[in-house]
Design a protein around this motif. Structure first.
Motif, PDB file in Angstrom:
ATOM      1  N   PRO A   8      10.578 -22.506 -17.892  1.00  0.00           N
ATOM      2  CA  PRO A   8       9.615 -22.699 -16.802  1.00  0.00           C
ATOM      3  C   PRO A   8       9.009 -21.359 -16.387  1.00  0.00           C
ATOM      4  CG  PRO A   8      11.836 -23.430 -16.177  1.00  0.00           C
ATOM      5  CD  PRO A   8      11.962 -22.613 -17.411  1.00  0.00           C
ATOM      6  N   CYS A   9       7.679 -21.337 -16.230  1.00  0.00           N
ATOM      7  CA  CYS A   9       7.022 -20.080 -15.881  1.00  0.00           C
ATOM      8  C   CYS A   9       6.094 -20.275 -14.693  1.00  0.00           C
ATOM      9  CB  CYS A   9       6.156 -19.564 -17.031  1.00  0.00           C
ATOM     10  SG  CYS A   9       7.006 -19.449 -18.586  1.00  0.00           S
ATOM     11  N   TYR A  10       6.329 -19.521 -13.651  1.00  0.00           N
ATOM     12  CA  TYR A  10       5.423 -19.533 -12.505  1.00  0.00           C
ATOM     13  C   TYR A  10       5.122 -18.087 -12.139  1.00  0.00           C
ATOM     14  CZ  TYR A  10       3.689 -20.276  -7.780  1.00  0.00           C
ATOM     15  OH  TYR A  10       2.932 -20.270  -6.633  1.00  0.00           O
ATOM     16  N   GLU A  12       4.488 -15.519 -14.168  1.00  0.00           N
ATOM     17  CA  GLU A  12       5.348 -14.656 -14.983  1.00  0.00           C
ATOM     18  C   GLU A  12       4.532 -13.847 -15.996  1.00  0.00           C
ATOM     19  OE1 GLU A  12       8.339 -14.324 -14.137  1.00  0.00           O
ATOM     20  OE2 GLU A  12       9.231 -16.212 -13.473  1.00  0.00           O
ATOM     21  N   ASP A  40       3.687 -23.523 -14.839  1.00  0.00           N
ATOM     22  CA  ASP A  40       3.761 -24.359 -13.638  1.00  0.00           C
ATOM     23  C   ASP A  40       2.691 -23.943 -12.619  1.00  0.00           C
ATOM     24  OD1 ASP A  40       4.579 -26.004 -11.622  1.00  0.00           O
ATOM     25  OD2 ASP A  40       6.435 -24.952 -11.181  1.00  0.00           O
ATOM     26  N   ASN A  69       0.909 -26.237  -9.294  1.00  0.00           N
ATOM     27  CA  ASN A  69       2.327 -25.887  -9.199  1.00  0.00           C
ATOM     28  C   ASN A  69       3.142 -27.101  -8.734  1.00  0.00           C
ATOM     29  OD1 ASN A  69       4.498 -24.513  -6.947  1.00  0.00           O
ATOM     30  ND2 ASN A  69       4.600 -23.860  -9.069  1.00  0.00           N
ATOM     31  N   LYS A  72       9.958 -25.775 -10.057  1.00  0.00           N
ATOM     32  CA  LYS A  72      10.797 -25.546 -11.244  1.00  0.00           C
ATOM     33  C   LYS A  72      11.449 -26.822 -11.752  1.00  0.00           C
ATOM     34  CE  LYS A  72      14.619 -22.901 -13.063  1.00  0.00           C
ATOM     35  NZ  LYS A  72      15.850 -22.161 -12.844  1.00  0.00           N
ATOM     36  N   ASP A  92      15.281 -18.995 -17.746  1.00  0.00           N
ATOM     37  CA  ASP A  92      14.164 -18.475 -16.951  1.00  0.00           C
ATOM     38  C   ASP A  92      13.343 -17.483 -17.757  1.00  0.00           C
ATOM     39  OD1 ASP A  92      15.095 -19.991 -14.906  1.00  0.00           O
ATOM     40  OD2 ASP A  92      15.789 -18.323 -13.652  1.00  0.00           O
ATOM     41  N   ALA A  93      12.079 -17.341 -17.359  1.00  0.00           N
ATOM     42  CA  ALA A  93      11.175 -16.457 -18.103  1.00  0.00           C
ATOM     43  C   ALA A  93      11.265 -15.010 -17.643  1.00  0.00           C
ATOM     44  CB  ALA A  93       9.741 -16.958 -17.954  1.00  0.00           C
ATOM     45  N   ASP A  94      12.011 -14.752 -16.552  1.00  0.00           N
ATOM     46  CA  ASP A  94      11.961 -13.420 -15.959  1.00  0.00           C
ATOM     47  C   ASP A  94      12.998 -12.444 -16.513  1.00  0.00           C
ATOM     48  OD1 ASP A  94      14.206 -14.506 -14.880  1.00  0.00           O
ATOM     49  OD2 ASP A  94      13.446 -14.644 -12.831  1.00  0.00           O
ATOM     50  N   GLN A  96      16.080 -12.487 -16.315  1.00  0.00           N
ATOM     51  CA  GLN A  96      17.326 -12.327 -15.542  1.00  0.00           C
ATOM     52  C   GLN A  96      18.468 -12.932 -16.350  1.00  0.00           C
ATOM     53  OE1 GLN A  96      15.966 -13.888 -11.450  1.00  0.00           O
ATOM     54  NE2 GLN A  96      17.307 -12.154 -11.022  1.00  0.00           N
ATOM     55  N   ARG A 199      15.151  -8.846 -12.085  1.00  0.00           N
ATOM     56  CA  ARG A 199      13.904  -9.398 -12.573  1.00  0.00           C
ATOM     57  C   ARG A 199      13.119  -8.332 -13.340  1.00  0.00           C
ATOM     58  NH1 ARG A 199       9.863 -12.871 -11.672  1.00  0.00           N
ATOM     59  NH2 ARG A 199      10.669 -14.938 -11.223  1.00  0.00           N
ATOM     60  N   SER A 204      10.853 -13.118  -7.011  1.00  0.00           N
ATOM     61  CA  SER A 204      11.439 -14.463  -7.016  1.00  0.00           C
ATOM     62  C   SER A 204      10.616 -15.409  -6.158  1.00  0.00           C
ATOM     63  CB  SER A 204      12.863 -14.403  -6.479  1.00  0.00           C
ATOM     64  OG  SER A 204      13.334 -15.698  -6.251  1.00  0.00           O
ATOM     65  N   SER A 205      10.510 -16.685  -6.598  1.00  0.00           N
ATOM     66  CA  SER A 205       9.732 -17.652  -5.800  1.00  0.00           C
ATOM     67  C   SER A 205      10.617 -18.367  -4.800  1.00  0.00           C
ATOM     68  CB  SER A 205       9.061 -18.688  -6.690  1.00  0.00           C
ATOM     69  OG  SER A 205       9.042 -18.323  -8.001  1.00  0.00           O
ATOM     70  N   PHE A 206      11.914 -18.059  -4.825  1.00  0.00           N
ATOM     71  CA  PHE A 206      12.808 -18.770  -3.909  1.00  0.00           C
ATOM     72  C   PHE A 206      13.237 -17.869  -2.751  1.00  0.00           C
ATOM     73  CE2 PHE A 206      13.009 -21.126  -7.817  1.00  0.00           C
ATOM     74  CZ  PHE A 206      13.007 -22.439  -7.391  1.00  0.00           C
TER      75      PHE A 206
HETATM   76  N1  UDP Z   1       9.582 -21.282 -11.498  1.00  0.00           N
HETATM   77  C1  UDP Z   1       8.748 -22.362 -11.797  1.00  0.00           C
HETATM   78  N2  UDP Z   1       8.085 -22.971 -10.765  1.00  0.00           N
HETATM   79  C2  UDP Z   1       8.220 -22.586  -9.453  1.00  0.00           C
HETATM   80  C3  UDP Z   1       9.111 -21.518  -9.185  1.00  0.00           C
HETATM   81  C4  UDP Z   1       9.779 -20.894 -10.218  1.00  0.00           C
HETATM   82  O1  UDP Z   1       8.598 -22.745 -12.947  1.00  0.00           O
HETATM   83  O2  UDP Z   1       7.583 -23.194  -8.590  1.00  0.00           O
HETATM   84  C5  UDP Z   1      10.287 -20.597 -12.606  1.00  0.00           C
HETATM   85  C6  UDP Z   1      10.120 -19.088 -12.644  1.00  0.00           C
HETATM   86  O3  UDP Z   1       8.972 -18.724 -13.365  1.00  0.00           O
HETATM   87  C7  UDP Z   1      11.391 -18.622 -13.324  1.00  0.00           C
HETATM   88  C8  UDP Z   1      12.413 -19.661 -12.881  1.00  0.00           C
HETATM   89  O4  UDP Z   1      11.665 -20.805 -12.437  1.00  0.00           O
HETATM   90  O5  UDP Z   1      11.273 -18.661 -14.737  1.00  0.00           O
HETATM   91  C9  UDP Z   1      13.297 -19.150 -11.756  1.00  0.00           C
HETATM   92  O6  UDP Z   1      12.508 -18.731 -10.667  1.00  0.00           O
HETATM   93  P1  UDP Z   1      12.785 -17.389  -9.862  1.00  0.00           P
HETATM   94  O7  UDP Z   1      13.062 -16.278 -10.799  1.00  0.00           O
HETATM   95  O8  UDP Z   1      11.661 -17.222  -8.914  1.00  0.00           O
HETATM   96  O9  UDP Z   1      14.100 -17.791  -9.078  1.00  0.00           O
HETATM   97  P2  UDP Z   1      15.465 -16.963  -8.924  1.00  0.00           P
HETATM   98  O10 UDP Z   1      15.816 -16.411 -10.281  1.00  0.00           O
HETATM   99  O11 UDP Z   1      15.181 -15.907  -7.939  1.00  0.00           O
HETATM  100  O12 UDP Z   1      16.443 -17.984  -8.447  1.00  0.00           O
END
Ligand code: UDP
Ligand code: MG
Length: 311
Positions: A8-10, A12, A40, A69, A72, A92-94, A96, A199, A204-206
């Protein structure tokens, strides 16, 4: 097809290229796998970057481009629907989550046919103490009040067999809470520890509020305990009023004390009123979800799906 990556990529744009490089480093392009990217509704150049990767990549790349959007959870659902590997890995695409760990997960699944799912559990989280404490509290509450068990720190970073994928897809509920869904479908799951990296780029989106909403969603989706809590609270309030009424009558009859009716009324009305609103609110939360589910809207809308020619 042996393995599908669901990514999933938002927003990114800065991560997808280093991500795919890291995939190539761990999985030689001659191996039998595909990478399913879900864009997304990113507001940055993620889609352009993904198309660039698709045009130059020597391996099988699929892009699902959402119309907006959807979150996730929806992105993961779309990815699962379009993944055709015998094994599926959500990552995840980031960056992490290290693709090298997927290699380990695949080896474990290959070596042991009894294992259906390998899940990465976060050991050290690079996050604030309050967030970490809240997350731990959530797992404890969720574990106690829902019908399923939650493993603390279990992430969506998992690799599993097709059978698990099919089970997840059969649950087409609108309000999705994947940690609960994974637990609900069962299967033999092995947990391995991992430490999430920083990252690569972007943020982060959360945030805390989003996480809180997500946790609330999880409890509501897998438990009716709050409804029971509402009835218990209602019964207690009724009991309290009855006892209070009896005491007042006795005081009036025995001691001929003049009871100040106004104060009593204010206390009672606010007490009962508060409880009523609270319980109606809880019922409302369930009703609202029922309403949304009854509309049967799709979990996501894909503007386009760019696939590869089957080799
Ligand atoms: N993501 C997504 N849609 C959203 C929010 C996040 O597809 O509305 C993806 C984001 O690109 C990433 C993964 O979900 O690949 C995890 O998101 P994020 O890194 O923001 O969350 P964290 O790792 O901080 O929990
Ligand atoms: Mg992340």
């Amino acid at each position: 097809m042996k393995l599908s990556f669901v990514v999933p990529c938002y927003n990114e744009g800065g991560n997808v290229e280093p991500f795919i490089k890291s995939i190539y480093e761990n999985f030689p392009v001659t191996e039998d796998y595909e990478v399913v990217f879900i864009n997304d509704g990113s507001a940055d150049n993620t889609f352009e970057k993904l198309k660039g990767i698709k045009n130059t990549s020597p391996c099988n790349i699929k892009i699902i481009n959402f119309s907006r959007n959807f979150g996730k959870e929806s992105a993961m659902y779309a990815g699962l629907q379009n993944a055709c590997g015998d094994l599926v890995s959500i990552i995840d695409a980031d960056l992490q989550q290290d693709p090298a760990i997927v290699k380990k997960m695949v080896e474990m699944l290959d070596a042991n046919p009894d294992i259906d799912c390998v899940c990465a559990c976060q050991e050290d989280r690079h996050e604030g103490k309050i967030t970490a404490a809240c997350k731990n509290a959530f797992y404890k509450i969720a574990d106690k009040f829902t019908e399923i068990s939650f493993q603390s720190g279990a992430s969506d970073f998992r690799t599993f067999r097709k059978s698990v994928r099919d089970a997840l897809l059969s649950m087409s509920e609108f309000h999705r809470f994947s940690k609960g869904l994974f637990s609900w479908v069962g299967f033999n799951t092995v947990y391995i520890p991992y430490t999430a990296k920083e990252r690569q780029s972007g943020k982060s989106s959360f945030n805390f509020i989003k996480l809180l909403k997500y946790a609330f969603e999880g409890i509501i989706a897998f438990s009716t305990a709050p409804l029971k809590f509402a009835s218990v609270l209602g019964s207690l309030a009724t009991l309290f009023s009855i006892i209070y009424a009896i005491i007042t009558i006795i005081r009036k009859l025995v001691s001929h004390i003049n009871v100040d009716g106004f104060t009593q009324l204010v206390i009672l009305i606010t007490f009962i009123g508060g409880i009523q609103l609270f319980t109606i609110g809880i019922i409302g939360e369930y009703l609202a979800r029922n309403y949304i589910q009854a509309k049967n809207r799709p979990i996501y809308i894909a503007k386009e799906i760019i696939s590869y020619d089957k080799k």
